[in-house]
Design an enzyme around this catalytic site. Structure first.
Site, PDB file in Angstrom:
ATOM      1  N   TYR A  76      -8.714  -1.968 -49.786  1.00 58.22           N
ATOM      2  CA  TYR A  76      -9.018  -0.746 -49.032  1.00 58.22           C
ATOM      3  C   TYR A  76     -10.416  -0.242 -49.388  1.00 58.22           C
ATOM      4  O   TYR A  76     -11.165   0.183 -48.520  1.00 58.22           O
ATOM      5  CB  TYR A  76      -7.981   0.358 -49.314  1.00 58.22           C
ATOM      6  N   PHE A 128     -29.178   4.189 -22.514  1.00 59.63           N
ATOM      7  CA  PHE A 128     -28.047   3.262 -22.521  1.00 59.63           C
ATOM      8  C   PHE A 128     -26.784   4.114 -22.415  1.00 59.63           C
ATOM      9  O   PHE A 128     -26.720   5.208 -22.976  1.00 59.63           O
ATOM     10  CB  PHE A 128     -28.015   2.351 -23.759  1.00 59.63           C
ATOM     11  N   THR A 129     -25.806   3.582 -21.691  1.00 62.05           N
ATOM     12  CA  THR A 129     -24.630   4.385 -21.320  1.00 62.05           C
ATOM     13  C   THR A 129     -23.969   5.101 -22.506  1.00 62.05           C
ATOM     14  O   THR A 129     -23.842   6.321 -22.503  1.00 62.05           O
ATOM     15  CB  THR A 129     -23.600   3.489 -20.610  1.00 62.05           C
ATOM     16  N   ASP A 219     -32.296   1.532 -31.896  1.00 60.70           N
ATOM     17  CA  ASP A 219     -31.093   0.821 -31.434  1.00 60.70           C
ATOM     18  C   ASP A 219     -31.430  -0.663 -31.545  1.00 60.70           C
ATOM     19  O   ASP A 219     -32.134  -1.231 -30.715  1.00 60.70           O
ATOM     20  CB  ASP A 219     -30.759   1.210 -29.985  1.00 60.70           C
ATOM     21  N   LYS A 262     -23.708  -8.330 -30.603  1.00 55.10           N
ATOM     22  CA  LYS A 262     -24.693  -9.052 -29.792  1.00 55.10           C
ATOM     23  C   LYS A 262     -25.477 -10.016 -30.689  1.00 55.10           C
ATOM     24  O   LYS A 262     -24.958 -11.049 -31.061  1.00 55.10           O
ATOM     25  CB  LYS A 262     -25.624  -8.056 -29.080  1.00 55.10           C
ATOM     26  N   ARG A 386     -24.957  -2.973 -13.025  1.00 56.77           N
ATOM     27  CA  ARG A 386     -25.822  -2.100 -13.826  1.00 56.77           C
ATOM     28  C   ARG A 386     -26.683  -1.296 -12.849  1.00 56.77           C
ATOM     29  O   ARG A 386     -27.869  -1.496 -12.718  1.00 56.77           O
ATOM     30  CB  ARG A 386     -26.717  -2.921 -14.773  1.00 56.77           C
ATOM     31  N   PHE A 452     -17.925   3.316 -14.968  1.00 55.98           N
ATOM     32  CA  PHE A 452     -18.004   1.899 -14.565  1.00 55.98           C
ATOM     33  C   PHE A 452     -16.891   1.044 -15.168  1.00 55.98           C
ATOM     34  O   PHE A 452     -16.487   0.045 -14.598  1.00 55.98           O
ATOM     35  CB  PHE A 452     -19.372   1.312 -14.963  1.00 55.98           C
TER      36      PHE A 452
END
Ligand code: P70
Length: 461
Positions: A76, A128-129, A219, A262, A386, A452
């Protein structure tokens, strides 16, 4: 004579396990699409042949990463995999403090809550969303400061991810630096088509923000792809490795949110990294509310191990050349077929310009959503809208009307072959042949947040 034969790139790996795919008929796809309300997010993946919905969490892990998974320390608290991850983030990216999160938006949530006050403005190189939504939920407002070229799909400027320093200066003058907690800078700007920011622009941003005491939050979801483009296109970087360039990029920023799904080649994971002790201390406290203890942040020990190893693999020059090379191969095939795509070709996918592909469909009838549905119908290739659906609504309820109305053909890393790329380009070409007969869609169900993902549509007659 041999000297005229070019040297092609090829994958720096070979396969030792494959996943079998289901092939579908046109009738099966038609039914699946109707059941999914013409939204590719709502298709079952077993009905998809080639899945280009996203490059997020869809990459193939290496044998080393899988071996790392077997060495998960599932304690943990204080798992050694956490310390391994921490060491890798410090060494490779150079940030001082690291907090793991279940994925990118977990880090965005914590960071936005800590740094943003009601009424603040957060400038960024295109929205970015999830990033913008967390900024808004924390009481802030996003302001786009990307260069105008980024909004033009045909403009071939090599660094369409650059921030416009004049726009930023005007904003600072208008709002005052106190109202700007940080500027949000993405490497490889997703919504612009995977377009890179230059090192020169980053350095200039650093000078300007330092003058005003404003932080830069990075980011860094696709930082390695951005670094590759700097190596290929920016003067003075040809002989630097992607690893060196990545470290330099991070050095001009004060902290980062990372979706490791990514570039970092894992199926799940992310982190928040900062250089500022005070921000770290608050984040370390807040992560226990939303994600889990600060030494696991919503992840299993094995996930952190796969991430630590994946980060190392992601900055290899051979890897990134083949990764981006495959995307460029697909993009060039589409260009040969006359398909309108965003230029230059981006790092993580080919972005088709739906306004150019379906010029007779007005933006209110969702051209990109329509095109994504048609591509699926033709070949079982799943892509992502997009455009206006992704852009959503302003806080006053009005729709955003983004200049870019795109369909993203996103390539997972180390997953598909060049023959798959041929099939994808041919499918886009076939749909393009009968484009004038295609009709738009109407939205019949609209969720409040990030519409979306779950919106439903019907075909217009
Ligand atoms: C995509 C994914 C995620 C992402 C990103 C950038 C530049 C943060 C995040 C959030 C997944 C996605 C997310 C929203 C809409 C569609 C798809 N992008 N910053 O496919 O990271 O997903 O880990 O929370 O690209 O582009 P996470």
């Amino acid at each position: 004579m041999n000297k005229h034969i070019k040297r092609s790139w090829a994958e720096p790996y070979k396969m030792k396990m494959v996943e079998l795919l289901k092939m579908t008929t046109s009738a099966q796809r038609k039914k699946a699409l109707q059941q999914a309300g013409y939204n590719t997010f709502l298709l079952r993946s077993e009905d998809v042949y080639i899945d280009l919905l996203t490059d997020s969490g869809t990459s193939a892990m290496s044998d080393r990463q899988w071996a790392g998974m077997m060495m998960g320390d599932e304690a943990y608290a204080g798992s050694w995999n956490f310390y391994h991850l921490e060491e890798v983030v410090k060494n490779i990216y150079g940030y001082k403090y690291v907090i793991p999160t279940h994925q990118g938006r977990g880090a965005e949530n914590i960071l936005s809550k800590i740094l943003i006050k009601k009424g603040d403005v957060i400038p960024g190189n295109m929205y970015f969303t999830t990033t913008r939504l967390h900024q808004e939920l924390a009481g802030g407002r996003f302001e786009d400061i990307i260069i105008d070229e980024a909004h033009d799909p045909d403009n071939e400027f090599p660094f369409k991810g650059n921030a416009d320093l004049n726009k930023l200066q005007r904003l600072i003058k208008k709002k005052g630096a106190k109202k700007i907690p940080y500027i949000s800078i993405a490497t490889s700007v997703n919504m612009a088509g995977g377009q890179p920011i230059s090192m020169k622009n980053l350095k200039e941003l650093r000078v300007l923000t330092q003058k005003h005491g404003i932080r830069i939050i990075h980011d860094m979801t696709r930082v390695a792809e951005n670094a590759y483009f700097i190596q290929q296109r920016e003067k003075g970087y040809q002989n630097k490795s992607v690893k060196e360039i990545v470290k330099e990029i991070c050095s001009y920023t004060d902290g980062a949110t990372m979706s490791a799904k990514k570039d970092a080649l894992v199926n799940i994971g992310g982190f928040l990294a900062v250089n500022d002790w005070d921000v770290f201390e608050e984040a370390r406290n807040m992560v226990v509310v939303y994600e889990g203890l600060h030494t696991y942040g919503g992840l299993a020990g094995r996930d952190m191990e796969a991430m630590a190893i994946g980060i190392g693999e992601s900055i290899s020059d051979d890897h990134i050349r083949a990764r981006v090379g495959q995307v460029i191969y697909l993009g060039e095939k589409m260009l040969d077929l006359g398909i309108p795509i965003v230029k230059p070709i981006g790092g993580h996918g080919v972005f088709v310009n739906a306004k150019g592909f379906l010029p007779h469909i007005p933006q209110n009838d969702f051209p990109a959503q329509t095109l994504a549905a048609e591509i699926y119908l033709d070949s079982g290739v799943r892509t992502m809208e997009r455009g206006i659906v992704s852009a959503g609504r302003k806080s006053n309820g009005e729709n955003y009307y983004p200049k870019l109305e795109l369909v993203r053909f996103t390539i997972p890393r180390r997953v598909y072959t060049q023959a798959h790329m041929d099939v994808i380009a041919e499918s886009a070409g076939r749909v393009y042949e009968h484009c004038e007969k295609i009709k738009g869609l109407k939205m019949v169900y609209e969720p409040k947040y990030l519409r979306f993902f779950q919106a439903r549509f019907e075909k217009l007659n």
